[in-house]
Design a protein around this motif. Structure first.
Motif, PDB file in Angstrom:
ATOM      1  N   MET A  16       0.840  -1.205   0.000  1.00 17.02           N
ATOM      2  CA  MET A  16       0.000   0.000   0.000  1.00 17.02           C
ATOM      3  C   MET A  16       0.876   1.257   0.000  1.00 17.02           C
ATOM      4  O   MET A  16       0.607   2.206  -0.748  1.00 17.02           O
ATOM      5  N   GLU A  17       1.927   1.261   0.799  1.00 20.52           N
ATOM      6  CA  GLU A  17       2.819   2.423   0.854  1.00 20.52           C
ATOM      7  C   GLU A  17       3.543   2.606  -0.477  1.00 20.52           C
ATOM      8  O   GLU A  17       3.667   3.722  -0.978  1.00 20.52           O
ATOM      9  N   ARG A  18       4.007   1.514  -1.063  1.00 20.20           N
ATOM     10  CA  ARG A  18       4.686   1.587  -2.370  1.00 20.20           C
ATOM     11  C   ARG A  18       3.757   2.156  -3.434  1.00 20.20           C
ATOM     12  O   ARG A  18       4.124   3.058  -4.191  1.00 20.20           O
ATOM     13  N   LEU A  19       2.516   1.667  -3.462  1.00 23.91           N
ATOM     14  CA  LEU A  19       1.543   2.141  -4.444  1.00 23.91           C
ATOM     15  C   LEU A  19       1.168   3.602  -4.205  1.00 23.91           C
ATOM     16  O   LEU A  19       1.014   4.375  -5.149  1.00 23.91           O
ATOM     17  N   ARG A  20       1.035   3.978  -2.942  1.00 17.67           N
ATOM     18  CA  ARG A  20       0.697   5.364  -2.610  1.00 17.67           C
ATOM     19  C   ARG A  20       1.783   6.317  -3.115  1.00 17.67           C
ATOM     20  O   ARG A  20       1.485   7.349  -3.729  1.00 17.67           O
ATOM     21  N   LEU A  21       3.038   5.960  -2.879  1.00 16.59           N
ATOM     22  CA  LEU A  21       4.145   6.806  -3.318  1.00 16.59           C
ATOM     23  C   LEU A  21       4.223   6.881  -4.845  1.00 16.59           C
ATOM     24  O   LEU A  21       4.433   7.963  -5.408  1.00 16.59           O
ATOM     25  N   GLN A  22       4.047   5.746  -5.504  1.00 21.30           N
ATOM     26  CA  GLN A  22       4.065   5.739  -6.973  1.00 21.30           C
ATOM     27  C   GLN A  22       2.920   6.576  -7.531  1.00 21.30           C
ATOM     28  O   GLN A  22       3.112   7.324  -8.500  1.00 21.30           O
ATOM     29  N   ALA A  23       1.746   6.457  -6.932  1.00 22.26           N
ATOM     30  CA  ALA A  23       0.590   7.228  -7.394  1.00 22.26           C
ATOM     31  C   ALA A  23       0.840   8.723  -7.223  1.00 22.26           C
ATOM     32  O   ALA A  23       0.501   9.517  -8.110  1.00 22.26           O
ATOM     33  N   GLU A  24       1.436   9.094  -6.099  1.00 22.38           N
ATOM     34  CA  GLU A  24       1.771  10.498  -5.849  1.00 22.38           C
ATOM     35  C   GLU A  24       2.694  11.037  -6.937  1.00 22.38           C
ATOM     36  O   GLU A  24       2.492  12.148  -7.448  1.00 22.38           O
ATOM     37  N   GLU A  25       3.709  10.251  -7.287  1.00 22.57           N
ATOM     38  CA  GLU A  25       4.657  10.653  -8.334  1.00 22.57           C
ATOM     39  C   GLU A  25       3.949  10.847  -9.669  1.00 22.57           C
ATOM     40  O   GLU A  25       4.210  11.820 -10.384  1.00 22.57           O
ATOM     41  N   LYS A  26       3.078   9.910 -10.017  1.00 18.59           N
ATOM     42  CA  LYS A  26       2.367  10.002 -11.305  1.00 18.59           C
ATOM     43  C   LYS A  26       1.439  11.207 -11.335  1.00 18.59           C
ATOM     44  O   LYS A  26       1.314  11.876 -12.360  1.00 18.59           O
ATOM     45  N   LYS A  27       0.806  11.483 -10.205  1.00 21.01           N
ATOM     46  CA  LYS A  27      -0.092  12.637 -10.153  1.00 21.01           C
ATOM     47  C   LYS A  27       0.706  13.934 -10.333  1.00 21.01           C
ATOM     48  O   LYS A  27       0.300  14.821 -11.078  1.00 21.01           O
ATOM     49  N   LEU A  45      -2.815   3.055 -10.449  1.00 18.68           N
ATOM     50  CA  LEU A  45      -2.153   2.830  -9.158  1.00 18.68           C
ATOM     51  C   LEU A  45      -3.109   3.042  -7.987  1.00 18.68           C
ATOM     52  O   LEU A  45      -3.040   2.325  -6.986  1.00 18.68           O
ATOM     53  N   GLN A  46      -4.015   3.995  -8.127  1.00 18.96           N
ATOM     54  CA  GLN A  46      -5.001   4.237  -7.075  1.00 18.96           C
ATOM     55  C   GLN A  46      -5.930   3.030  -6.917  1.00 18.96           C
ATOM     56  O   GLN A  46      -6.230   2.614  -5.794  1.00 18.96           O
ATOM     57  N   GLN A  47      -6.345   2.435  -8.019  1.00 24.28           N
ATOM     58  CA  GLN A  47      -7.193   1.251  -7.955  1.00 24.28           C
ATOM     59  C   GLN A  47      -6.443   0.067  -7.333  1.00 24.28           C
ATOM     60  O   GLN A  47      -7.003  -0.683  -6.532  1.00 24.28           O
ATOM     61  N   LYS A  48      -5.172  -0.085  -7.681  1.00 25.44           N
ATOM     62  CA  LYS A  48      -4.368  -1.144  -7.072  1.00 25.44           C
ATOM     63  C   LYS A  48      -4.237  -0.912  -5.569  1.00 25.44           C
ATOM     64  O   LYS A  48      -4.292  -1.863  -4.774  1.00 25.44           O
ATOM     65  N   TYR A  49      -4.056   0.351  -5.174  1.00 28.36           N
ATOM     66  CA  TYR A  49      -3.971   0.696  -3.755  1.00 28.36           C
ATOM     67  C   TYR A  49      -5.255   0.288  -3.031  1.00 28.36           C
ATOM     68  O   TYR A  49      -5.207  -0.335  -1.963  1.00 28.36           O
ATOM     69  N   PHE A  50      -6.408   0.629  -3.604  1.00 32.93           N
ATOM     70  CA  PHE A  50      -7.689   0.286  -2.976  1.00 32.93           C
ATOM     71  C   PHE A  50      -7.865  -1.229  -2.867  1.00 32.93           C
ATOM     72  O   PHE A  50      -8.430  -1.725  -1.890  1.00 32.93           O
ATOM     73  N   MET A  51      -7.384  -1.976  -3.852  1.00 37.08           N
ATOM     74  CA  MET A  51      -7.479  -3.438  -3.768  1.00 37.08           C
ATOM     75  C   MET A  51      -6.583  -3.983  -2.656  1.00 37.08           C
ATOM     76  O   MET A  51      -7.011  -4.837  -1.867  1.00 37.08           O
ATOM     77  N   ALA A  52      -5.350  -3.492  -2.573  1.00 40.86           N
ATOM     78  CA  ALA A  52      -4.448  -3.931  -1.500  1.00 40.86           C
ATOM     79  C   ALA A  52      -5.047  -3.570  -0.141  1.00 40.86           C
ATOM     80  O   ALA A  52      -5.030  -4.383   0.794  1.00 40.86           O
ATOM     81  N   LYS A  53      -5.608  -2.374  -0.037  1.00 36.88           N
ATOM     82  CA  LYS A  53      -6.239  -1.938   1.212  1.00 36.88           C
ATOM     83  C   LYS A  53      -7.433  -2.833   1.551  1.00 36.88           C
ATOM     84  O   LYS A  53      -7.680  -3.138   2.722  1.00 36.88           O
ATOM     85  N   SER A  54      -8.154  -3.268   0.550  1.00 43.06           N
ATOM     86  CA  SER A  54      -9.307  -4.139   0.764  1.00 43.06           C
ATOM     87  C   SER A  54      -8.886  -5.472   1.372  1.00 43.06           C
ATOM     88  O   SER A  54      -9.536  -5.974   2.293  1.00 43.06           O
TER      89      SER A  54
END
Length: 103
Positions: free
Chosen positions: A16-27, A38-47
Motif C-alpha cells: 500500500m505504501e509503495r503504491l501510494r508513493l508511486q501514485a503520488e509521483e504520477k499525479k 495505481l489508485q485502484q491497485k492501492y484500494f485493492m491492496a487496502k481491501s
C-alpha cells in the motif's frame, strides 16, 4: 508478484505504501491514467488488508468520488455490492474504497 490474498498484513502495508508513493509521483507528473491505475491497485491492496469484518450488510458508507451514501447488500470476496439511493442497479466497490458515512 504474489497475489494480495496470499500476502501477510505486513506485506500488504508495504505494498500500500509503495503504491501510494508511486501514485503520488504520477499525479505530480500529470500522468492521470497511471495515477488512476495505481489508485485502484492501492484500494485493492487496502481491501485485502481490511477484509470485510468491519463492514456490515445494511450499513451505509461513503465511497471515494461519490456524493451519495452507499448501502451494502452483500459481499463477494473483498467487494461490497449495494446501491446508491438514486439507483436501483447494484454496484460493487472494493471495501478499501469505503469510509463511514457522516452525511
Amino acid at each position: 508478484m504474489r497475489l494480495y490474498s496470499q500476502m501477510t498484513l505486513a506485506e500488504l502495508q508495504e505494498e500500500m505504501e509503495r503504491l501510494r508513493l508511486q501514485a503520488e509521483e504520477k499525479k505530480k507528473a500529470g500522468d492521470e491514467s497511471q495515477f488512476a491505475i495505481l489508485q485502484q491497485k492501492y484500494f485493492m491492496a487496502k481491501s485485502y488488508y481490511l477484509g470485510t469484518d468491519e463492514f456490515r450488510i445494511g450499513g451505509t458508507y461513503s465511497v471515494a468520488d461519490h456524493d451519495e451514501p452507499f448501502t451494502i447488500d452483500y459481499f463477494n470476496g473483498v467487494f461490497a455490492w449495494g446501491r446508491f439511493p438514486s439507483s436501483t442497479e447494484p454496484t460493487g466497490f472494493p471495501v478499501g474504497m469505503l469510509e463511514d458515512w457522516f452525511g
